[in-house]
Design a protein around this motif. Structure first.
Motif, short mmCIF file in Angstrom:
data_model
loop_
_atom_site.label_atom_id
_atom_site.label_comp_id
_atom_site.label_asym_id
_atom_site.label_seq_id
_atom_site.Cartn_x
_atom_site.Cartn_y
_atom_site.Cartn_z
N ASN A 165 4.82 -4.79 -22.41
CA ASN A 165 3.91 -5.91 -22.25
C ASN A 165 4.65 -7.20 -21.91
OD1 ASN A 165 1.56 -4.47 -22.78
ND2 ASN A 165 1.71 -4.81 -25.00
N GLN A 166 5.94 -7.24 -22.27
CA GLN A 166 6.70 -8.46 -22.09
C GLN A 166 7.80 -8.36 -21.04
OE1 GLN A 166 5.87 -11.26 -23.64
NE2 GLN A 166 4.19 -10.19 -24.70
N PHE A 167 8.24 -7.15 -20.75
CA PHE A 167 9.37 -6.98 -19.83
C PHE A 167 9.04 -5.96 -18.73
CE2 PHE A 167 11.34 -8.72 -23.59
CZ PHE A 167 12.34 -9.53 -23.06
N THR A 168 9.87 -6.01 -17.67
CA THR A 168 9.73 -5.05 -16.56
C THR A 168 11.12 -4.64 -16.09
OG1 THR A 168 8.80 -4.65 -14.35
CG2 THR A 168 9.64 -6.85 -14.78
N ASP A 169 11.20 -3.46 -15.51
CA ASP A 169 12.48 -2.97 -15.00
C ASP A 169 12.47 -2.87 -13.47
OD1 ASP A 169 10.77 -0.87 -14.62
OD2 ASP A 169 11.99 0.63 -15.66
N ARG A 170 11.53 -3.57 -12.82
CA ARG A 170 11.46 -3.53 -11.36
C ARG A 170 11.02 -4.88 -10.78
NH1 ARG A 170 7.89 1.58 -11.82
NH2 ARG A 170 9.42 1.72 -13.49
N ILE A 171 11.44 -5.13 -9.57
CA ILE A 171 11.12 -6.38 -8.88
C ILE A 171 10.57 -6.01 -7.49
CG2 ILE A 171 11.96 -8.62 -8.11
CD1 ILE A 171 14.37 -8.25 -9.95
N PRO A 172 9.26 -5.98 -7.34
CA PRO A 172 8.69 -5.68 -6.02
C PRO A 172 9.07 -6.75 -4.99
CG PRO A 172 7.06 -5.43 -7.75
CD PRO A 172 8.23 -6.13 -8.37
N TYR A 173 9.20 -6.34 -3.76
CA TYR A 173 9.55 -7.29 -2.70
C TYR A 173 8.86 -6.91 -1.39
CZ TYR A 173 12.88 -3.66 -1.19
OH TYR A 173 13.45 -2.48 -0.79
N ALA A 174 8.79 -7.87 -0.50
CA ALA A 174 8.21 -7.65 0.83
C ALA A 174 9.30 -7.76 1.89
CB ALA A 174 7.10 -8.67 1.10
N VAL A 175 9.11 -7.06 2.99
CA VAL A 175 10.03 -7.11 4.12
C VAL A 175 9.26 -7.56 5.35
CG1 VAL A 175 11.60 -5.79 5.58
CG2 VAL A 175 11.38 -5.22 3.15
N ASN A 176 9.84 -8.50 6.08
CA ASN A 176 9.25 -8.96 7.33
C ASN A 176 10.32 -8.93 8.42
OD1 ASN A 176 6.35 -10.11 6.81
ND2 ASN A 176 7.60 -10.76 5.06
N ALA A 177 10.08 -8.14 9.45
CA ALA A 177 11.03 -8.01 10.55
C ALA A 177 10.38 -8.51 11.84
CB ALA A 177 11.47 -6.56 10.71
N SER A 178 11.22 -8.99 12.75
CA SER A 178 10.71 -9.48 14.03
C SER A 178 11.75 -9.26 15.13
CB SER A 178 10.34 -10.96 13.95
OG SER A 178 11.48 -11.74 13.67
N TRP A 179 11.27 -9.07 16.36
CA TRP A 179 12.11 -8.93 17.55
C TRP A 179 11.24 -9.24 18.76
CZ3 TRP A 179 10.29 -4.99 14.52
CH2 TRP A 179 9.43 -4.06 15.12
N THR A 180 11.84 -9.29 19.93
CA THR A 180 11.09 -9.55 21.16
C THR A 180 10.88 -8.25 21.90
OG1 THR A 180 12.04 -11.76 21.36
CG2 THR A 180 11.06 -10.82 23.34
N GLY A 181 9.62 -7.90 22.09
CA GLY A 181 9.31 -6.64 22.75
C GLY A 181 7.89 -6.63 23.28
N VAL A 182 7.39 -5.44 23.55
CA VAL A 182 6.03 -5.28 24.07
C VAL A 182 5.31 -4.20 23.30
CG1 VAL A 182 6.59 -6.07 26.40
CG2 VAL A 182 6.81 -3.65 25.85
N ALA A 183 3.98 -4.29 23.31
CA ALA A 183 3.17 -3.27 22.67
C ALA A 183 3.21 -1.99 23.49
CB ALA A 183 1.73 -3.76 22.53
N ALA A 184 2.88 -0.90 22.88
CA ALA A 184 2.84 0.39 23.57
C ALA A 184 1.86 0.32 24.73
CB ALA A 184 2.45 1.50 22.61
N GLY A 185 2.28 0.84 25.90
CA GLY A 185 1.42 0.83 27.07
C GLY A 185 1.48 -0.43 27.89
N SER A 186 2.30 -1.38 27.49
CA SER A 186 2.38 -2.66 28.20
C SER A 186 3.64 -2.74 29.05
CB SER A 186 2.37 -3.82 27.20
OG SER A 186 2.61 -5.06 27.86
#
Length: 244
Positions: A165-186
């Motif tokens: 109730n007071q402690f945790t053994d994990r730290i969730p995180y988010a990942v954000n990646a970026s690059w220059t490219g095109v969508a499929a079919g473009s």
């Protein structure tokens, strides 16, 4: 009395005909007496005027062989060049594919004057950044980002005993990646492509066309509402570029 003989010069032209037209071949004999070669069905020429010693004689003849096939005024040939470019994906990682990012000490509130409700809480967000100046694929591809621990994020594998109730053994995180490219079919000019793996996600992927650019990835683990159990927190993020 002087008698002057004048001899007329004779010009002889020899002509060859190319192409599909054919000139008549020469086969001619002429005698000066002008006698016919056939009299009442009798072939006088067969006996030969020369043998009869009658006048002078002129002969001309020629022989040639026609083209082996119909001549062509135009001929054209075509040449097709063909070669293969192998499919490839690249990601410069400093000469290695495995990397360790040391987060150092993940600070928690250790002050004895902190309120009990926030004691041992994570002090600030944990962040990390990865940037490669050269990445991409020369064909349609899929970029995948996966967390080894899934939605658990950074995890303490030897937490010992604790009040959940007071402690945790994990730290969730988010990942954000970026690059220059095109969508499929473009086949348009490249634009910023974004791939995010949310806090509650373990993996995510994005399909696109051939691209080459820098690749940037940010990791963000915000402060937790519970205290952090002491120990080492870790996770592995795998970025995969794969041709389709």
């Amino acid at each position: 009395m002087n008698i002057i003989l004048k001899a007329a010069s004779a010009a002889i032209a020899i002509m060859g005909v190319s192409g599909t037209a054919m000139a008549d071949k020469t086969a001619q004999t002429t005698y000066s007496n002008g006698l016919p070669t056939n009299v009442l069905g009798f072939n006088v020429a067969a006996f030969g005027f020369e043998a009869l010693d009658l006048g002078s004689r002129y002969r001309q003849s020629s022989s040639t062989t026609a083209n082996t096939e119909t001549a062509s005024t135009t001929v054209a040939n075509s040449f097709t060049l063909t070669g293969v470019v192998t499919k490839d994906c690249s990601f410069y990682g400093g000469g290695q594919t495995g990397h360790t990012i040391n987060l150092g000490v993940i600070g928690v509130r250790t002050g004895n004057n902190d309120n009990v409700s926030i004691a041992f809480n994570q002090r600030d967000a944990v962040t990390a950044n990865v940037n490669s100046a050269t990445a991409g694929c020369n064909t349609d591809n899929i970029v995948t980002i996966a967390k080894a621990n899934g939605s658990d994020g950074l995890k303490n594998f030897t937490p010992g005993s604790y009040d959940s109730n007071q402690f945790t053994d994990r730290i969730p995180y988010a990942v954000n990646a970026s690059w220059t490219g095109v969508a499929a079919g473009s086949t348009a000019a490249g634009t910023t492509q974004n791939l995010a793996v949310a806090f509650n996600q373990g993996t995510n992927a994005l399909t696109g066309g051939a691209w080459r650019s820098a690749f940037n990835m940010d990791v963000n683990a915000p402060s937790q509402s519970k205290g952090l159990v002491a120990g080492t927190y870790s996770d592995t993020i795998t970025v995969t570029l794969a041709v389709i």
